[in-house]
Design a protein around this motif. Structure first.
Motif, PDB file in Angstrom:
ATOM      1  N   ARG A  18       0.808  -1.207   0.000  1.00 41.26           N
ATOM      2  CA  ARG A  18       0.000   0.000   0.000  1.00 41.26           C
ATOM      3  C   ARG A  18       0.850   1.269   0.000  1.00 41.26           C
ATOM      4  O   ARG A  18       1.961   1.252   0.472  1.00 41.26           O
ATOM      5  N   PRO A  19       0.255   2.367  -0.422  1.00 42.93           N
ATOM      6  CA  PRO A  19       0.955   3.647  -0.288  1.00 42.93           C
ATOM      7  C   PRO A  19       0.867   4.136   1.160  1.00 42.93           C
ATOM      8  O   PRO A  19      -0.128   3.905   1.848  1.00 42.93           O
ATOM      9  N   CYS A  20       1.899   4.806   1.603  1.00 48.31           N
ATOM     10  CA  CYS A  20       1.918   5.368   2.961  1.00 48.31           C
ATOM     11  C   CYS A  20       0.846   6.454   3.058  1.00 48.31           C
ATOM     12  O   CYS A  20       0.748   7.307   2.167  1.00 48.31           O
ATOM     13  N   PRO A  21       0.050   6.466   4.127  1.00 51.81           N
ATOM     14  CA  PRO A  21      -0.988   7.492   4.262  1.00 51.81           C
ATOM     15  C   PRO A  21      -0.406   8.882   4.524  1.00 51.81           C
ATOM     16  O   PRO A  21      -1.091   9.883   4.347  1.00 51.81           O
ATOM     17  N   PHE A  22       0.862   8.954   4.927  1.00 46.93           N
ATOM     18  CA  PHE A  22       1.480  10.242   5.227  1.00 46.93           C
ATOM     19  C   PHE A  22       2.170  10.868   4.022  1.00 46.93           C
ATOM     20  O   PHE A  22       2.068  12.054   3.789  1.00 46.93           O
ATOM     21  N   CYS A  23       2.901  10.043   3.243  1.00 47.39           N
ATOM     22  CA  CYS A  23       3.694  10.603   2.149  1.00 47.39           C
ATOM     23  C   CYS A  23       3.418   9.968   0.792  1.00 47.39           C
ATOM     24  O   CYS A  23       3.913  10.447  -0.222  1.00 47.39           O
ATOM     25  N   GLY A  24       2.666   8.871   0.741  1.00 48.80           N
ATOM     26  CA  GLY A  24       2.325   8.238  -0.525  1.00 48.80           C
ATOM     27  C   GLY A  24       3.366   7.267  -1.060  1.00 48.80           C
ATOM     28  O   GLY A  24       3.167   6.664  -2.097  1.00 48.80           O
ATOM     29  N   ALA A  25       4.495   7.091  -0.350  1.00 53.01           N
ATOM     30  CA  ALA A  25       5.527   6.148  -0.796  1.00 53.01           C
ATOM     31  C   ALA A  25       5.004   4.722  -0.680  1.00 53.01           C
ATOM     32  O   ALA A  25       4.177   4.416   0.182  1.00 53.01           O
ATOM     33  N   SER A  26       5.487   3.833  -1.540  1.00 53.02           N
ATOM     34  CA  SER A  26       5.095   2.431  -1.477  1.00 53.02           C
ATOM     35  C   SER A  26       5.714   1.781  -0.249  1.00 53.02           C
ATOM     36  O   SER A  26       6.925   1.855  -0.043  1.00 53.02           O
ATOM     37  N   MET A  27       4.872   1.177   0.581  1.00 52.52           N
ATOM     38  CA  MET A  27       5.361   0.559   1.810  1.00 52.52           C
ATOM     39  C   MET A  27       5.722  -0.899   1.569  1.00 52.52           C
ATOM     40  O   MET A  27       5.128  -1.567   0.724  1.00 52.52           O
ATOM     41  N   ASP A  28       6.696  -1.402   2.314  1.00 52.57           N
ATOM     42  CA  ASP A  28       7.067  -2.811   2.290  1.00 52.57           C
ATOM     43  C   ASP A  28       6.160  -3.566   3.241  1.00 52.57           C
ATOM     44  O   ASP A  28       5.835  -3.073   4.322  1.00 52.57           O
ATOM     45  N   HIS A  29       5.741  -4.775   2.842  1.00 58.97           N
ATOM     46  CA  HIS A  29       4.925  -5.632   3.700  1.00 58.97           C
ATOM     47  C   HIS A  29       5.830  -6.706   4.260  1.00 58.97           C
ATOM     48  O   HIS A  29       6.329  -7.543   3.531  1.00 58.97           O
ATOM     49  N   ARG A  30       6.079  -6.657   5.555  1.00 64.41           N
ATOM     50  CA  ARG A  30       6.933  -7.635   6.234  1.00 64.41           C
ATOM     51  C   ARG A  30       6.127  -8.305   7.332  1.00 64.41           C
ATOM     52  O   ARG A  30       5.765  -7.666   8.307  1.00 64.41           O
ATOM     53  N   HIS A  31       5.878  -9.578   7.143  1.00 63.43           N
ATOM     54  CA  HIS A  31       5.058 -10.363   8.076  1.00 63.43           C
ATOM     55  C   HIS A  31       3.712  -9.673   8.235  1.00 63.43           C
ATOM     56  O   HIS A  31       2.965  -9.591   7.293  1.00 63.43           O
ATOM     57  N   CYS A  32       3.398  -9.113   9.385  1.00 65.87           N
ATOM     58  CA  CYS A  32       2.104  -8.441   9.546  1.00 65.87           C
ATOM     59  C   CYS A  32       2.285  -6.933   9.697  1.00 65.87           C
ATOM     60  O   CYS A  32       1.442  -6.258  10.258  1.00 65.87           O
ATOM     61  N   LYS A  33       3.381  -6.381   9.180  1.00 69.15           N
ATOM     62  CA  LYS A  33       3.631  -4.950   9.292  1.00 69.15           C
ATOM     63  C   LYS A  33       3.792  -4.313   7.919  1.00 69.15           C
ATOM     64  O   LYS A  33       4.314  -4.925   7.003  1.00 69.15           O
ATOM     65  N   TYR A  34       3.321  -3.084   7.808  1.00 72.85           N
ATOM     66  CA  TYR A  34       3.589  -2.265   6.628  1.00 72.85           C
ATOM     67  C   TYR A  34       4.587  -1.205   7.054  1.00 72.85           C
ATOM     68  O   TYR A  34       4.333  -0.453   8.000  1.00 72.85           O
ATOM     69  N   VAL A  35       5.733  -1.151   6.348  1.00 71.73           N
ATOM     70  CA  VAL A  35       6.829  -0.274   6.727  1.00 71.73           C
ATOM     71  C   VAL A  35       7.074   0.750   5.619  1.00 71.73           C
ATOM     72  O   VAL A  35       7.381   0.394   4.488  1.00 71.73           O
ATOM     73  N   CYS A  36       6.960   2.020   5.966  1.00 75.98           N
ATOM     74  CA  CYS A  36       7.246   3.109   5.038  1.00 75.98           C
ATOM     75  C   CYS A  36       8.745   3.393   5.090  1.00 75.98           C
ATOM     76  O   CYS A  36       9.329   3.427   6.186  1.00 75.98           O
ATOM     77  N   PRO A  37       9.394   3.607   3.935  1.00 72.36           N
ATOM     78  CA  PRO A  37      10.824   3.908   3.957  1.00 72.36           C
ATOM     79  C   PRO A  37      11.135   5.234   4.656  1.00 72.36           C
ATOM     80  O   PRO A  37      12.233   5.419   5.168  1.00 72.36           O
TER      81      PRO A  37
END
Length: 50
Positions: A18-37
């Motif tokens: 998904r895109p980050c809700p704060f900056c729109g960057a593509s987030m990485d999906h790791r296990h059950c977490k979405y991580v924005c760069p």
């Protein structure tokens, strides 16, 4: 040879999500977490609102 096999078993599955809700960057999906760069962990499995 055993080190190579152990190294393969330790790799993490990372997919673009998904895109980050704060900056729109593509987030990485790791296990059950979405991580924005830029912002770090934005969602995880304990979040009940999404």
């Amino acid at each position: 040879m055993e080190d190579e096999v152990a190294g393969d078993a330790c790799t993490l599955e990372v997919t673009q999500g998904r895109p980050c809700p704060f900056c729109g960057a593509s987030m990485d999906h790791r296990h059950c977490k979405y991580v924005c760069p830029e912002h770090g962990v934005v969602y995880d499995c304990s979040d009940t609102f999404w």
